[in-house]
Design a protein around this motif. Structure first.
Motif, PDB file in Angstrom:
ATOM      1  N   ASP A   7       0.829  -1.218   0.000  1.00  0.00           N
ATOM      2  CA  ASP A   7       0.000   0.000   0.000  1.00  0.00           C
ATOM      3  C   ASP A   7       0.863   1.268   0.000  1.00  0.00           C
ATOM      4  O   ASP A   7       0.670   2.182   0.804  1.00  0.00           O
ATOM      5  CB  ASP A   7      -0.953   0.001   1.206  1.00  0.00           C
ATOM      6  CG  ASP A   7      -1.955  -1.152   1.127  1.00  0.00           C
ATOM      7  OD1 ASP A   7      -2.432  -1.441   0.019  1.00  0.00           O
ATOM      8  OD2 ASP A   7      -2.228  -1.774   2.170  1.00  0.00           O
TER       9      ASP A   7
ATOM     10  N   SER B 170      -1.254  -4.332  -3.214  1.00  0.00           N
ATOM     11  CA  SER B 170      -2.494  -3.801  -2.637  1.00  0.00           C
ATOM     12  C   SER B 170      -3.635  -4.738  -3.004  1.00  0.00           C
ATOM     13  O   SER B 170      -3.538  -5.522  -3.955  1.00  0.00           O
ATOM     14  CB  SER B 170      -2.786  -2.395  -3.175  1.00  0.00           C
ATOM     15  OG  SER B 170      -3.126  -2.463  -4.552  1.00  0.00           O
TER      16      SER B 170
ATOM     17  N   GLU C 146      -6.399  -3.952  -4.389  1.00  0.00           N
ATOM     18  CA  GLU C 146      -6.911  -3.601  -5.725  1.00  0.00           C
ATOM     19  C   GLU C 146      -6.072  -4.264  -6.815  1.00  0.00           C
ATOM     20  O   GLU C 146      -6.618  -4.816  -7.784  1.00  0.00           O
ATOM     21  CB  GLU C 146      -6.891  -2.071  -5.932  1.00  0.00           C
ATOM     22  CG  GLU C 146      -7.834  -1.290  -5.057  1.00  0.00           C
ATOM     23  CD  GLU C 146      -7.358  -1.113  -3.613  1.00  0.00           C
ATOM     24  OE1 GLU C 146      -8.195  -0.836  -2.751  1.00  0.00           O
ATOM     25  OE2 GLU C 146      -6.141  -1.279  -3.364  1.00  0.00           O
TER      26      GLU C 146
ATOM     27  N   ALA D  46      -6.682  -7.952  -6.916  1.00  0.00           N
ATOM     28  CA  ALA D  46      -7.981  -8.240  -7.549  1.00  0.00           C
ATOM     29  C   ALA D  46      -7.847  -8.164  -9.066  1.00  0.00           C
ATOM     30  O   ALA D  46      -8.394  -9.009  -9.794  1.00  0.00           O
ATOM     31  CB  ALA D  46      -9.033  -7.242  -7.053  1.00  0.00           C
TER      32      ALA D  46
END
Length: 468
Positions: free
Chosen positions: A264, A306, A308, A311
């Motif tokens: 992050d 992260s 995101e 994913a």
């Protein structure tokens, strides 16, 4: 094939020491805990480099060590009231499990530092004889200034290092001739594991371990030495000094280093509470997703972990897997066997995706662009294969996607699990083979089942089986 050489700070054409052979050493983890995702990046990156060389027909001797004697291991052993060996063996086994989950191939050799102590004592002795090392009160130091090219990998000047203060210096004790000298051998402290040497009962310094293991399993000179960029100085710099001073030859022709991984957008550290192990990641994602994520960026670019981005990697991987599963289904249900002329021409057209993939990999292993080439191939397959395609066409497209993905270590078609009735049938065949004294066939069946994750147990009640 071009790769970026940290030593020269430029991309260079790869020319092996020996034709069609690659000698490659990658610094492995210190085994005192589960490996974290920072450890995972070089494992995945350099496994992929190895796979590509093998894809191009090279014979790769790939050596990656386990550092199994270290302050952190000793500290953990003291905390748990067990031996340092018990800690290191436990976490070597756990590391291998994580490597398997990430589809990292076992190295040709995984040497353990503790099993190579004799070689380390021998090299330290040679360095003392040649005047590159000296002993003080049981500790042996390397004379950094005596090695003229010191700093050539990290591009640091010795005088700058000296004036740069203690942050750049290599562990300074008053008894050193020069604050820049580093430890080759140190005496034991109370309760620590130790080995006998001409200088003291003690253990080796960290840097000498890799120099010796590389020499033993790959020779005085190697093609590629690799690891994370945090190892450039002092570890790899000191390896060069020791190896070249002892062997009188250039140590490694090419030095490859992967960039850092942040969490992050912050550096991973226990104090920030963002320290993530591979085992923890495996609770949330298939480790193939982690591998795909790691390869979605160039290895020399900093990478940010992260939710995101993971994913997005999961979605990207699923696109390839879905295309492969669709082709598998179409091939199984195709009415026509042989390819039509039009299909042959389309298969010929897919060569451009293979070329794009290879060009990306041969430009300093640009895995991000290689994945983009696979996506283009997937798109082509999705738009040209349907219920009217021949079995041969569907199978050829599938084989091409699987083959290129495999070069990156990405599994897109999982082996089908054996059904219970198939297992029972093989067990019956094995029993019949044993009865007929055909022990070779009986062993073949046991091994075949073992490869598919089935363990057999011969009991008084008969043969029992279980999945691993």
């Amino acid at each position: 094939m071009k790769l970026y050489n940290t030593l020269t700070k430029k991309k260079e054409e790869f020319v092996p020491l020996e034709e069609k052979k690659v000698r490659m050493y990658v610094c492995g983890p210190t085994v005192y805990n589960f490996i974290h995702i920072g450890n995972a990046r070089p494992m995945i990156v350099f496994d992929t480099v190895r796979r590509y060389f093998e894809y191009k027909g090279y014979e790769v001797n790939f050596v990656s060590n386990f550092t199994d004697v270290d302050d952190k291991i000793i500290k953990k052993a003291i905390e748990e009231h067990v031996s340092a060996e018990e800690i290191s063996q436990r976490y070597i086994a756990e590391c291998k499990k994580d490597m398997e989950g990430m589809n990292v191939k076992p190295a040709t050799t995984h040497p353990l530092a503790t099993q190579e102590i004799d070689g380390m004592i021998e090299m330290i002795g040679q360095l003392i004889e040649k005047g590159y090392a000296y002993e003080k009160n049981g500790t042996v130091y390397f004379r950094t200034r005596k090695f003229g090219p010191y700093g050539k990998l990290s591009h640091k000047n010795l005088d700058d290092l000296r004036s740069g203060g203690r942050s750049l210096l290599v562990t300074g004790e008053d008894e050193k001739e020069d604050p820049l000298d580093f430890v080759l051998w140190k005496p034991k402290k109370e309760g620590e594991p130790f080995w006998k040497s001409p200088w003291s009962d003690g253990r080796p310094g960290w840097h000498i371990e890799c120099s010796v293991m590389s020499k033993k399993y790959l020779g005085d000179q190697i093609d590629i030495h690799a690891g994370g960029e945090d190892l450039v100085f002092p570890h790899h710099e000191n390896e060069i000094a020791q190896s070249e001073a002892a062997n009188g030859k250039e140590f490694a022709k090419y030095w490859m280093h992967n960039a850092f991984l942040n969490i992050d957008n912050r550096k991973m550290s226990k104090s920030l509470g963002n320290f993530r192990t591979v085992r923890e990641i495996a609770e949330q994602y298939d480790l193939q997703v982690l591998r795909f994520f790691m390869l979605s960026a160039h290895y020399r670019s900093p990478l940010n972990f992260s939710a995101e981005l993971m994913a997005a990697s999961k979605n990207g991987l699923e696109r390839i897997i879905t295309a492969a599963e669709n082709l598998k289904y179409l091939a199984a249900n195709a009415k026509n066997g042989e390819m039509t002329d039009a299909e042959k021409a389309q298969i010929q057209e897919t060569e451009k995706f293979v070329t794009a993939f290879e060009e990306a990999m041969e430009d300093d292993f640009n895995t991000a662009d290689a994945i983009a080439a696979i996506f283009e191939l997937v798109k082509f397959a999705n738009t040209t294969a349907d219920e009217t395609s021949s079995q041969a066409y569907d199978s050829a497209l599938l084989e091409r996607i699987v083959h290129l993905s495999d070069v990156l270590g990405i599994i897109v078609v999982k082996e089908e699990e054996l059904l219970a009735e198939d297992i029972e049938a093989l067990i019956e065949e094995r029993q019949a083979a044993r009865k007929a004294k055909n022990f070779q066939r009986a062993d073949e069946i046991r091994n075949e089942l073992l490869e598919k994750g089935i363990i057999l147990e011969d009991t008084r009640e008969g043969v029992k089986w279980k999945r691993v």
